[in-house]
Design an enzyme around this catalytic site. Structure first.
Site, PDB file in Angstrom:
ATOM      1  N   VAL A  41       6.903  -0.220   2.218  1.00 55.55           N
ATOM      2  CA  VAL A  41       7.027   0.158   3.624  1.00 55.55           C
ATOM      3  C   VAL A  41       5.725  -0.060   4.395  1.00 55.55           C
ATOM      4  O   VAL A  41       5.694   0.032   5.618  1.00 55.55           O
ATOM      5  CB  VAL A  41       7.471   1.629   3.783  1.00 55.55           C
ATOM      6  CG1 VAL A  41       8.884   1.817   3.270  1.00 55.55           C
ATOM      7  CG2 VAL A  41       6.515   2.584   3.080  1.00 55.55           C
ATOM      8  N   SER A  42       4.627  -0.339   3.685  1.00 54.60           N
ATOM      9  CA  SER A  42       3.357  -0.588   4.352  1.00 54.60           C
ATOM     10  C   SER A  42       2.540  -1.547   3.500  1.00 54.60           C
ATOM     11  O   SER A  42       2.648  -1.556   2.269  1.00 54.60           O
ATOM     12  CB  SER A  42       2.592   0.729   4.557  1.00 54.60           C
ATOM     13  OG  SER A  42       1.424   0.511   5.316  1.00 54.60           O
ATOM     14  N   SER A  43       1.715  -2.365   4.170  1.00 57.66           N
ATOM     15  CA  SER A  43       0.960  -3.368   3.427  1.00 57.66           C
ATOM     16  C   SER A  43      -0.307  -3.759   4.172  1.00 57.66           C
ATOM     17  O   SER A  43      -0.470  -3.462   5.354  1.00 57.66           O
ATOM     18  CB  SER A  43       1.825  -4.613   3.195  1.00 57.66           C
ATOM     19  OG  SER A  43       2.124  -5.231   4.438  1.00 57.66           O
ATOM     20  N   THR A  67       0.801  -1.226   0.000  1.00 54.13           N
ATOM     21  CA  THR A  67       0.000   0.000   0.000  1.00 54.13           C
ATOM     22  C   THR A  67       0.834   1.276   0.000  1.00 54.13           C
ATOM     23  O   THR A  67       0.302   2.352  -0.241  1.00 54.13           O
ATOM     24  CB  THR A  67      -0.915   0.016   1.232  1.00 54.13           C
ATOM     25  OG1 THR A  67      -0.108  -0.082   2.425  1.00 54.13           O
ATOM     26  CG2 THR A  67      -1.889  -1.154   1.195  1.00 54.13           C
TER      27      THR A  67
END
Length: 385
Positions: free
Chosen positions: A88-90, A76
């Site tokens: 860095v985000s999921s 994401t």
């Protein structure tokens, strides 16, 4: 007749069917949550990687719906690092999420704290199952928390979301029956133990380094918390902290000699996660790993392990007869890896469920076979590089 606006419902049902067929979803109440939660509304954009880089995907499109309602981690957010874009985000893959929720054996009326709000998908599943008044979630990123709050409200869920460092937990709404961490941590924060009811449970991803650890399910006891690692390996992104700008690392200097070894350790030692974990109790520095590619075939010809400062590098090649290791630089790290594999072999090459963790206010100890075992490893700030 199915319209475009409710096309996602058939995708959500198909996902629930798939997870049930695979054995990841065995509870009808959790099945109802998977069918009811529009994951694409919580992750309107995802990123897919191919040989040309990252591609942005609209999850409301036909292709995007296929992606959103698949047992896949959705990337994401990206960040630039060392000249490359990296995730860095999921949003955690649903099959893993449902396995974790099943491990916690959550019951009606349980109050649950989630560490790592992310997109809010897990908070939505919990809210559907338990009621939003019993769901609490924290994340260090205020913008991410606000986005999750807005998107959750838009689909009818209003759990308590707070922007705070996950290490702190959320004492003002505790104690909790269950704490679930959807991020990796090198130590189990004592605050999580304090905020769990006696007899409650904590499910955390203990990682001493990249891929070096696993999920551990802990029971709250009078002295702290204790439990075993889960049979199936899982991994999350590292828990982020509000610590300001990262400090630059200074490469080690000194011994630049080249050392060579012969070994039975695989060319990719990080893939055997138990001895890789054990190695991190003695490694003097944090390491990263990868491959050296053949220029003609672009296939891996060597495994590589490098210290974070780049000063020491290991190459492992396999000529089908014996594996050769070449280590260059000041940090002697191969000896730690080889010793960990030897220890693992001496123990009979046990799998994850043979190991457990005991957490008290003053110590955290990994043990083999049972808590009173003579084979133990101390988890500390030194091992948590």
């Amino acid at each position: 007749m199915t319209t475009h606006t409710d096309e996602w419902r058939s995708h959500a049902k198909a996902l629930a069917d798939l997870l049930a067929d695979r054995g990841d979803l065995r509870d009808e109440l959790w099945r109802a949550a998977v069918v009811a939660v529009p994951r694409h509304k919580l992750v309107p954009v995802a990123f897919q990687q191919d040989q040309n880089g990252w591609t942005e995907v609209d999850t409301s499109s036909s292709t995007g719906l296929d992606l959103a309602y698949s047992p896949t981690t959705l990337i994401t957010s990206l960040a630039q690092r060392d000249g490359y874009q990296e995730a860095v985000s999921s949003s955690t893959k649903p099959d893993l999420m449902l396995r974790m929720l099943s491990l916690l054996d959550i019951a009606d009326g349980d109050r649950v704290l989630e560490i790592g709000t992310g997109t809010g998908y897990n908070a939505a599943l919990l809210s559907h199952r338990l009621g939003q008044e019993n769901v609490f979630s924290v994340d260090v990123d205020p913008e991410l928390v606000e986005l999750a709050r807005q998107r959750l409200a838009a689909i009818g869920y209003r759990p308590t979301l707070v922007a705070v460092d996950g290490d702190r937990g959320l004492a003002e709404h505790g104690p909790y029956d269950r704490i679930i961490a959807t991020c990796a941590a090198p130590l189990v924060p004592w605050t999580w133990v304090e905020q769990t009811k006696m007899g409650g449970q904590i499910l955390a991803d203990l990682k001493l380094g990249t891929s070096a650890g696993n999920l551990v399910l802990l029971d709250r006891t009078e002295f702290g918390a204790q439990g075993r690692f889960t049979a199936r390996w899982a991994g999350f992104m590292d828990m982020r902290h509000d610590l300001g700008p990262a400090k630059a690392t200074t490469p080690e200097t000194g011994d630049a000699s080249t050392r060579t070894y012969e070994t039975a350790v695989p060319m990719t030692p990080w893939r055997e996660t138990v001895p890789w974990f054990l190695a991190h109790f003695s490694l003097p520095v944090r390491v990263r790993f990868g491959y050296q590619l053949d220029r003609d075939t672009l296939s891996p010809k060597a495994g590589t392990i490098t210290t974070a400062d780049g000063a020491t590098r290991i190459e492992i090649t396999d000529d089908r007869q014996v594996r050769h290791v070449t280590e260059t630089g000041p940090a002697h790290i191969w000896e730690c890896i080889q010793a960990a594999y030897d220890t693992w072999a001496d123990l009979g090459e046990p799998r994850w469920e043979a190991f457990g963790l005991t957490v008290t206010e003053t110590s955290q100890v990994v043990w083999f076979d049972h808590p009173a075992s003579a084979r133990t490893w101390q988890v500390s700030a030194a091992t948590a590089r």
